[in-house]
Design a protein around this motif. Structure first.
Motif, short mmCIF file in Angstrom:
data_model
loop_
_atom_site.label_atom_id
_atom_site.label_comp_id
_atom_site.label_asym_id
_atom_site.label_seq_id
_atom_site.Cartn_x
_atom_site.Cartn_y
_atom_site.Cartn_z
N LEU A 158 0.86 -1.25 -0.03
CA LEU A 158 -0.09 0.15 -0.31
C LEU A 158 0.70 1.06 0.01
CD1 LEU A 158 -3.24 -0.53 2.25
CD2 LEU A 158 -2.97 0.12 -0.15
N VAL A 159 1.93 1.21 -0.45
CA VAL A 159 2.97 2.41 -0.32
C VAL A 159 2.76 3.34 -1.55
CG1 VAL A 159 4.43 1.34 1.53
CG2 VAL A 159 5.12 1.19 -0.92
N GLY A 160 2.05 2.87 -2.62
CA GLY A 160 1.82 3.93 -3.36
C GLY A 160 0.90 5.07 -2.83
N VAL A 161 0.48 4.94 -1.88
CA VAL A 161 -0.39 6.15 -1.07
C VAL A 161 0.82 7.12 -0.63
CG1 VAL A 161 -2.20 6.75 0.51
CG2 VAL A 161 -1.50 4.26 -0.21
N VAL A 162 2.01 6.51 -0.15
CA VAL A 162 3.02 7.27 0.34
C VAL A 162 3.72 8.21 -0.70
CG1 VAL A 162 5.34 7.32 1.40
CG2 VAL A 162 3.64 5.83 2.23
N HIS A 163 3.85 7.68 -1.94
CA HIS A 163 4.54 8.19 -3.19
C HIS A 163 4.16 7.38 -4.49
CE1 HIS A 163 7.38 9.18 -6.04
NE2 HIS A 163 7.67 10.46 -5.22
N PRO A 164 3.98 8.05 -5.52
CA PRO A 164 3.39 7.51 -6.46
C PRO A 164 4.56 6.16 -7.06
CG PRO A 164 3.29 9.70 -6.95
CD PRO A 164 3.79 9.46 -5.45
N ALA A 165 5.51 6.35 -6.85
CA ALA A 165 6.56 5.22 -7.17
C ALA A 165 6.16 3.96 -6.47
CB ALA A 165 8.05 5.49 -7.10
N VAL A 193 20.21 -8.29 6.56
CA VAL A 193 19.17 -7.62 7.43
C VAL A 193 18.35 -7.41 6.27
CG1 VAL A 193 20.54 -6.97 9.31
CG2 VAL A 193 20.03 -5.28 7.46
N SER A 194 17.04 -7.08 6.63
CA SER A 194 15.91 -6.48 5.83
C SER A 194 15.27 -5.21 6.41
CB SER A 194 14.83 -7.73 5.58
OG SER A 194 14.09 -7.24 4.41
N ILE A 195 15.39 -4.36 5.39
CA ILE A 195 14.91 -2.94 5.95
C ILE A 195 13.08 -2.53 5.70
CG2 ILE A 195 16.86 -1.80 6.34
CD1 ILE A 195 16.64 -0.23 3.82
N GLY A 196 12.47 -2.14 6.40
CA GLY A 196 11.23 -1.91 6.12
C GLY A 196 10.86 -0.39 6.04
N ARG A 197 10.69 0.07 7.09
CA ARG A 197 10.36 1.69 7.34
C ARG A 197 11.35 2.49 6.88
NH1 ARG A 197 8.25 -0.76 11.72
NH2 ARG A 197 6.10 -0.54 12.45
N ALA A 198 12.65 2.24 7.11
CA ALA A 198 13.88 2.85 6.52
C ALA A 198 13.66 3.35 5.01
CB ALA A 198 15.20 2.09 6.81
N TRP A 199 13.24 2.38 4.10
CA TRP A 199 12.98 2.68 3.00
C TRP A 199 11.68 3.45 2.59
CZ3 TRP A 199 9.06 1.13 -0.47
CH2 TRP A 199 8.54 -0.13 -0.37
N VAL A 200 10.96 2.90 3.36
CA VAL A 200 9.48 3.61 3.20
C VAL A 200 9.62 5.28 3.50
CG1 VAL A 200 6.88 3.62 3.60
CG2 VAL A 200 8.09 1.56 3.59
N TYR A 201 10.49 5.48 4.52
CA TYR A 201 10.60 6.89 4.84
C TYR A 201 11.34 7.51 3.73
CZ TYR A 201 10.30 5.83 10.09
OH TYR A 201 9.65 5.27 11.06
N GLY A 202 12.14 6.86 3.13
CA GLY A 202 12.88 7.38 1.85
C GLY A 202 11.95 7.45 0.87
N LEU A 203 11.07 6.63 0.75
CA LEU A 203 10.06 6.90 -0.42
C LEU A 203 9.30 8.18 -0.40
CD1 LEU A 203 8.62 5.35 -2.95
CD2 LEU A 203 7.01 4.36 -1.31
N ALA A 204 8.82 8.26 0.95
CA ALA A 204 7.93 9.50 1.31
C ALA A 204 8.66 10.45 1.10
CB ALA A 204 7.42 9.44 2.53
N ALA A 205 10.15 10.73 1.38
CA ALA A 205 10.73 11.81 1.29
C ALA A 205 11.26 12.16 -0.14
CB ALA A 205 11.95 11.67 2.19
N GLY A 206 11.52 11.28 -1.08
CA GLY A 206 11.99 11.42 -2.31
C GLY A 206 11.61 10.46 -3.44
N GLY A 207 10.58 9.61 -3.23
CA GLY A 207 10.47 8.70 -4.16
C GLY A 207 11.46 7.60 -4.54
N VAL A 208 12.03 7.38 -5.81
CA VAL A 208 13.05 6.38 -5.76
C VAL A 208 14.33 6.93 -5.18
CG1 VAL A 208 14.37 5.15 -7.45
CG2 VAL A 208 11.91 5.43 -7.91
#
Ligand SMILES: Cc1cc2nc3c(=O)[nH]c(=O)nc-3n(C[C@H](O)[C@H](O)[C@H](O)COP(=O)(O)O)c2cc1C
Length: 404
Positions: free
Chosen positions: A83-90, A332-347
């Motif tokens: 559901l992270v298209g809601v965060v950023h269209p990418a 390791v595997s990251i979740g929120r760390a990349w979703v924050y990045g997505l919200a901040a600046g897409g790809v």
């Protein structure tokens, strides 16, 4: 592009907070009930101390790691986030693109706002696909066939979402997918760019199941209760036999996400999984679970290298990665760390998240005196209550340093 480089994952998180309406930020950031498990994921990293090894030549540092026989350039995977298209269209395409660019692996959520075929079209060889026990075998079996045809090389089955976690922030915020803009109107009004993106791209529903975007009118109403849950799709009677069945259907690497006890992990290994993601869904499902880090040593000892362990949850620093690998994770595997990045600046924001962690990891390894991921072991750690192997000790010998 960013005005200035975010210095760490915490800075990316602040950018995400600024860019997103509060209900959205809390959907990403929050956890279940009292968030005890969410907080434990960070606390157990903080509590663990490290010990360096002096005078090793660290002019070259090798960050490569191997997962299910596949070599990665960094020991950092992208956890599935739906559901992270809601965060950023990418949306879910972003980690697939960045993972491919950097020689690592993304696990693309089956609860994505892009269908798996759309992800594979935008990023050929898109990585691994995340399935859930959707309904009966014919249903998830069909999705496995689709993943194979689209070019996914591995499967990750999530099994800790039998019912929706009780995420009270989402309930308070009236969070639904698609978002109803009538709730928290003020929050949406002060984030016009986000609203325009939502309306224009309408990446806010589960496209693997309903390929069409939702009608514009679906954003208009006020939400009367919490999220129409993606989890309603999931079977509550999935069994070990079903896991064996999936194993028989899929020839490539099979990861399990959500087995936490030693008993379940051993059983899963007997069913033929290759990889175990050790974590608690980022504290979003059952509150009260221990952190993955707390459980890792036990699982490592019980599984004896029969499956690769990936620590999932709470990773925000390069130092966290080192600690997890010292205890026994292969990566390791990251979740929120990349979703924050997505919200901040897409790809490019997702790329920032990976670059920050990789840079920190290199620094920590150099300071610790570790030249490669393979060298990391419990001798770099000071116990802190975890069940660890004793530090490598040898008797003190008189040497030139001791001579008067
Ligand atoms: C917004 C969001 C969506 C998620 N969606 C999924 C999903 O579709 N499938 C899944 O297995 N886990 C999902 N997760 C959990 C992550 O895969 C991962 O386990 C968790 O985020 C790890 O904790 P961390 O965020 O502290 O790194 C989601 C997490 C977030 C934050």
């Amino acid at each position: 592009m960013f005005m200035s480089e975010p210095i760490n994952i915490a800075a990316l998180r602040e950018r995400a907070r600024a860019r997103l309406p509060r209900p959205l930020f809390e959907f990403v950031d929050g956890g279940a009930e009292d968030e005890v498990t969410l907080n434990a994921n960070r606390e157990s990293f903080r509590e663990l101390r490290v010990l360096p090894r002096l005078f090793t030549d660290v002019s070259e540092i090798d960050l490569s790691a191997t997962i299910a026989g596949r070599q990665l350039t960094v020991p950092i995977l992208f956890s599935p986030a739906g559901l992270v298209g809601v965060v950023h269209p990418a949306g879910e395409t972003a980690p697939a693109i960045v993972a491919r660019r950097h020689g690592t692996l993304a696990i693309v959520s089956g609860h994505g706002t892009y269908s798996l075929e759309e992800v594979a079209q935008i990023q050929p060889s898109p990585g691994w696909f995340n399935i859930f026990p959707w309904g009966e075998r014919d249903r998830y079996g069909a999705m496995i066939d689709r993943a194979r045809s689209a070019g996914f090389t591995g499967l990750c089955l999530t099994v800790d979402t039998t019912v929706a976690g009780n995420r009270e922030r989402d309930i308070r915020n009236g969070w639904t997918a698609p978002p109803r803009l009538g709730s928290h109107l003020h929050e949406y009004a002060i984030h016009p760019r986000w609203v325009v993106n939502l309306m224009r791209h309408r990446r806010c529903t589960l496209r693997n199941f309903a390929p069409q975007p939702p009608p514009l009118r679906s954003f208009a109403r006020r939400a009367s209760h919490a999220a129409a849950s993606t989890i309603d799709l999931i079977s509550r009677s999935f069994s070990w036999e079903d896991l064996e069945w999936i194993r028989a259907q899929w020839e490539g690497p099979l990861a399990l996400k959500g087995a936490f006890s030693v008993r379940d992990a051993i059983r899963a290994a007997e069913c033929g999984i290759d990889v175990l993601l050790v974590g608690n869904h980022g504290g979003r499902q059952l509150d009260g679970l221990p952190s993955g880090l707390e459980q890792l040593a036990l699982l490592r000892d019980a599984l004896q290298g029969r499956v690769d362990l990936i620590l999932d949850g709470g990773v925000r620093r390069g130092l966290d990665i080192v600690k997890a690998i010292c205890i026994g994770a292969s990566a390791v595997s990251i979740g929120r760390a990349w979703v924050y990045g997505l919200a901040a600046g897409g790809v490019s924001g997702v790329e920032q998240a990976l670059t920050i962690l990789e840079r920190e990891l290199r620094t920590v390894m150099a300071l610790l005196g570790a030249r490669s991921i393979r060298e990391l072991d419990a001798s770099f750690l000071l116990g802190a209550g975890l069940q660890l192997e004793p530090h490598s000790r040898r008797p003190l010998q008189a040497s030139r340093c001791d001579s008067p």
